[in-house]
Design an enzyme around this catalytic site. Structure first.
Site, short mmCIF file in Angstrom:
data_model
loop_
_atom_site.label_atom_id
_atom_site.label_comp_id
_atom_site.label_asym_id
_atom_site.label_seq_id
_atom_site.Cartn_x
_atom_site.Cartn_y
_atom_site.Cartn_z
N GLU A 137 40.65 46.12 52.48
CA GLU A 137 39.38 45.44 52.18
C GLU A 137 39.18 44.22 53.09
OE1 GLU A 137 37.38 46.95 50.44
OE2 GLU A 137 38.47 48.13 48.96
N HIS A 160 40.06 39.83 45.16
CA HIS A 160 39.57 41.06 44.54
C HIS A 160 40.60 41.54 43.52
CE1 HIS A 160 38.13 45.09 43.90
NE2 HIS A 160 39.18 45.62 44.48
N HIS A 162 41.18 44.08 39.56
CA HIS A 162 40.69 45.10 38.63
C HIS A 162 40.93 44.65 37.19
CE1 HIS A 162 41.96 48.22 41.99
NE2 HIS A 162 40.92 47.50 42.36
N GLU A 190 32.28 27.90 27.20
CA GLU A 190 32.24 27.24 28.51
C GLU A 190 31.85 28.15 29.68
OE1 GLU A 190 35.62 24.65 28.91
OE2 GLU A 190 34.89 23.43 27.25
N HIS A 231 34.87 49.54 39.25
CA HIS A 231 36.01 49.35 40.17
C HIS A 231 36.71 48.01 39.89
CE1 HIS A 231 37.71 49.45 44.53
NE2 HIS A 231 38.32 48.51 43.84
O1 2HA Z 1 43.68 47.06 47.72
O2 2HA Z 1 41.91 47.28 45.20
O3 2HA Z 1 39.74 48.14 46.42
C1 2HA Z 1 43.40 48.07 46.82
C2 2HA Z 1 42.06 47.88 46.22
C3 2HA Z 1 40.95 48.47 46.97
ZN ZN Z 2 40.05 47.49 44.25
#
Ligand code: 2HA
Ligand code: ZN
Length: 293
Positions: A137, A160, A162, A190, A231
């Site tokens: 990414e 990033h 999940h 908050e 995602h």
């Molecule tokens: O790096 O989360 O979106 C692995 C991920 C790709």
């Molecule tokens: Zn990801």
């Protein structure tokens, strides 16, 4: 090179500090460990890039010593302009690497890279032992850094992840920026003070591509948080702590939502209460994300 140059070079090396003790390395290790422990970053899920101060890095590394050059991954180079970032140094999680393993082996799972002069690759200064590379990414991260720096020159981090409840909420809540943000704001007192700019949302898109990078960075002109539908989430901020805290707050709100969505709603935080909070904290919030007439 003469004898004196060799002596000087050796001397410089001797006074250089151990990179494994550098705050930017230990903080990356701790952040990845936290995110893993929270269950947000299974397997190789998630990635972080953190722009470093060149002078600070020079206390630990010889900036003239490039270990190898790595091309920008998954990128249509002609369509990808990183020129504002040329020469900038980042510590970045590696592609295919697990957040679970970062703390025990930072040198394999993290890399410190400098954006090459031609803007078409990165120069590896440290890490990615055994042939690793920057996260898949990375193009999205670089586009997000450029977008955030344009609105906030102090932005340093793109993250990033999940997060479980945020992701769960994507399946049962309308994926509309106003409605999604409003629901999150209602879940913890908050929230409106922590992310008054709200949460941007992209539809499901193929990850690792220029297209998702462009779409994410476009949202980042307006939002520090962008949900990638079904995602995960992207966050941006000045420090690792701040960026982690943004995602953590969204995730906490999403958890409250997921714990209550199937139950009758008896009480809620009212829009007029949110306004009071935003005023108390002195934040500029998305007034158009409230339902008040
Ligand atoms: O790096 O989360 O979106 C692995 C991920 C790709
Ligand atoms: Zn990801």
């Amino acid at each position: 090179m003469g004898f004196m140059d060799d002596i000087k070079k050796a001397g410089k090396k001797l006074i250089r500090k151990n990179i494994l003790g550098a705050p930017f390395v230990t903080e990356m290790c701790d952040t990845c460990a936290n995110m893993y422990r929270l269950g947000w970053d299974e397997r190789n899920g998630g990635n972080i890039s953190y722009m470093l101060d060149e002078k600070e890095v020079a206390e630990y590394l010889d900036l003239d010593e490039v270990l190898r050059t790595i091309p920008l991954m998954g990128v249509n180079a002609a369509a990808f302009d990183v020129s504002p970032l040329i020469g900038k140094i980042f510590i970045v999680t590696g592609t295919g690497k697990y957040f679970k393993n970062v703390k025990d082996d930072p040198e394999t799972n993290l890399g410190i890279v400098r954006i090459a002069k031609d803007g078409k690759g990165v120069e590896l200064l440290w890490g990615y032992e055994g042939g690793g590379r920057t996260t898949s990414e990375f193009p999205t991260h670089m586009m997000c850094h450029m977008a955030r720096l344009a609105v906030d020159p102090e932005n340093r981090v793109v993250m990033h992840s999940h997060p479980t409840n945020t992701l769960a909420m994507n399946y049962v809540h309308e994926l509309d920026e106003k409605k999604f943000t409003h629901t999150l704001w209602e879940m913890c007192t908050e929230c409106i003070a922590v992310f008054p700019d709200g949460v941007g949302i992209l539809p499901w898109m193929l990850c690792g591509t220029n297209e998702i990078g462009e779409a994410t960075s476009k949202k980042m002109q307006e939002f520090r948080l962008v949900v990638w539908s079904m995602h995960g989430i992207y966050g941006a901020g000045k420090t690792l702590d701040e960026t982690f805290g943004l995602i953590e707050t969204v995730e906490k709100a999403a958890q409250i939502y997921m714990l209550t969505a199937h139950l009758p709603r008896v009480n809620t935080i009212k829009d007029e209460d949110m306004v009071k909070l935003a005023e108390l904290f002195g934040v500029k919030y998305r007034k158009d994300f409230l339902d008040m007439k």
